[in-house]
Design an enzyme around this catalytic site. Sequence first.
Site, PDB file in Angstrom:
ATOM      1  N   GLY A   1       0.834  -1.195   0.000  1.00 50.73           N
ATOM      2  CA  GLY A   1       0.000   0.000   0.000  1.00 50.73           C
ATOM      3  C   GLY A   1       0.867   1.243   0.000  1.00 50.73           C
ATOM      4  N   CYS A   2       0.387   2.284   0.641  1.00 52.80           N
ATOM      5  CA  CYS A   2       1.089   3.566   0.708  1.00 52.80           C
ATOM      6  C   CYS A   2       2.500   3.383   1.250  1.00 52.80           C
ATOM      7  CB  CYS A   2       0.303   4.523   1.602  1.00 52.80           C
ATOM      8  SG  CYS A   2       1.183   6.034   1.991  1.00 52.80           S
TER       9      CYS A   2
END
Length: 156
Positions: A9-10
């Site tokens: 993810g981020c």
Amino acid sequence: MATAVFAAGCFWGVEAYFERIEGVVATRVGFMGGTVANPSYPQVKAGGTGHAEATKVEFDPSQISYSELVDHFFECHNPTQRNRQGEDVGSQYRSVIFATEDQQAIAADKITEWNNKGIFKSEIVTEVNEVTDFYDAEEYHQKYLQKNGSVSCGIG
């Protein structure tokens, strides 16, 4: 020193998470697994390059093993969500372990181990892909949460 590359993810939160682990000596955020050379953050964020937001983790194997780092990887995000983490949606936010030939078997064994633990309600969808070219994200992304006084972006 040795290197591991994870996408969960981020990359801001993933980097912040791994920086706190004893034995990790350096981190960089960037992009891996796509088809465009030297992509920019806007290109990757738009989803057309095939890259995942990734974190390169340099570690001291005398202090922490690759296997232990993979455990941390599964602890820092939800590996049962395909192409998303939290509000971030798209293949650029997929769960991937980018592994060398030596690391691939360890990563695959860890997926089986974590599935067998029954911690997650669904099967792990994390990909185990061969390490390819790692492209550093722009400098303002490096240590982003530290620079901006944030603790988390949903991970860590």
